[in-house]
Design an enzyme around this catalytic site. Structure first.
Site, short mmCIF file in Angstrom:
data_model
loop_
_atom_site.label_atom_id
_atom_site.label_comp_id
_atom_site.label_asym_id
_atom_site.label_seq_id
_atom_site.Cartn_x
_atom_site.Cartn_y
_atom_site.Cartn_z
N CYS A 105 -5.05 -33.68 8.03
CA CYS A 105 -4.30 -33.67 7.10
C CYS A 105 -2.83 -34.15 7.48
O CYS A 105 -1.82 -34.44 6.67
CB CYS A 105 -4.10 -32.61 6.01
SG CYS A 105 -3.41 -31.09 7.07
N CYS A 151 -6.75 -25.32 10.22
CA CYS A 151 -5.64 -25.81 9.62
C CYS A 151 -5.39 -25.25 8.20
O CYS A 151 -6.42 -24.78 7.76
CB CYS A 151 -5.56 -27.28 9.39
SG CYS A 151 -4.37 -27.95 8.41
N CYS A 154 -6.05 -27.80 5.37
CA CYS A 154 -7.05 -28.59 4.95
C CYS A 154 -8.63 -27.78 5.37
O CYS A 154 -9.55 -28.47 5.50
CB CYS A 154 -7.16 -30.11 5.46
SG CYS A 154 -7.19 -30.28 7.08
N CYS A 174 -6.83 -22.18 22.17
CA CYS A 174 -7.55 -23.37 22.79
C CYS A 174 -7.95 -24.27 21.87
O CYS A 174 -8.94 -23.91 21.13
CB CYS A 174 -8.76 -22.32 23.53
SG CYS A 174 -9.68 -23.34 24.55
ZN LIG Z 1 -5.04 -30.15 8.19
#
Ligand SMILES: [Zn+2]
Length: 185
Positions: A105, A151, A154, A174
């Site tokens: 995204c 994330c 998204c 990581c």
């Molecule tokens: Zn994202």
């Protein structure tokens, strides 16, 4: 009219009613609102995304849409929680200054200023660019308890975070290169 005749008529009527009900139910499923096509809310890297209504700012796409956008390798890692092979990604040895973004995204996730050489073959950071850029989930796969990093916008899988990182946070994010984009400063 005989009783038998009446039963036959009732049976025919109830079968007809059931058939009409099934057809109308199927029609109402077909007429249910679909997600708007992806073209209606394009997401350019680094640009704020317009999320579909009712998703609380999240970006929600089907697997088919993700696969088309990302290609097979990034789809496998970012959407199916895979891991790229160590030392094969684009960014483990990237020393340029800039911002690492989400491949899904475009959200800004990590700054090169927090990147360090972990010796693992994966790009490693001691902190996200903002705490709310990433979400974490405890992951019990393979009999190990690890903390998965996603994330926050998204839900793309980015990698894992461990508590054996350097100062100042002691954390080691990581990441998979293939889950990231990079915008050079
Ligand atoms: Zn994202």
């Amino acid at each position: 009219m005989s009783t038998r005749m009446l039963i036959v008529i009732l049976a025919v009527l109830s079968v007809t009613a059931a058939a009409v009900w099934m057809i109308s139910a199927r029609r109402s499923v077909a007429a249910a609102p679909q997600n708007p096509p992806v073209e209606n809310h394009p997401v350019a890297p680094g640009q704020p995304a317009v999320a579909p209504a009712g998703t609380n700012g999240k970006i929600v796409k089907t697997d088919a849409e993700w696969l088309e956008q990302l290609g097979p390798e990034a789809f496998r890692v970012a959407r199916q929680k895979g891991t790229e092979r160590a030392y094969t990604g684009k960014y483990w040895d990237n020393h340029e200054e800039g911002v690492y973004t989400c491949i899904g995204c475009g959200l800004e996730l990590f700054d090169s200023g927090t990147k360090f050489d972990s010796g693992t073959g994966w790009p490693s950071f001691y902190a996200p660019i903002r705490a709310e850029a990433v979400a974490t989930v405890t992951d019990g796969a393979w009999g190990m308890t690890r903390v998965e990093v996603l994330c926050s916008r998204c839900d793309s899988h980015l990698g894992h975070v461990f508590d054996d990182g350097p100062k100042p946070t002691g954390q080691r994010y990581c990441m998979n290169s293939v889950s990231l984009g990079f915008e050079k400063r």
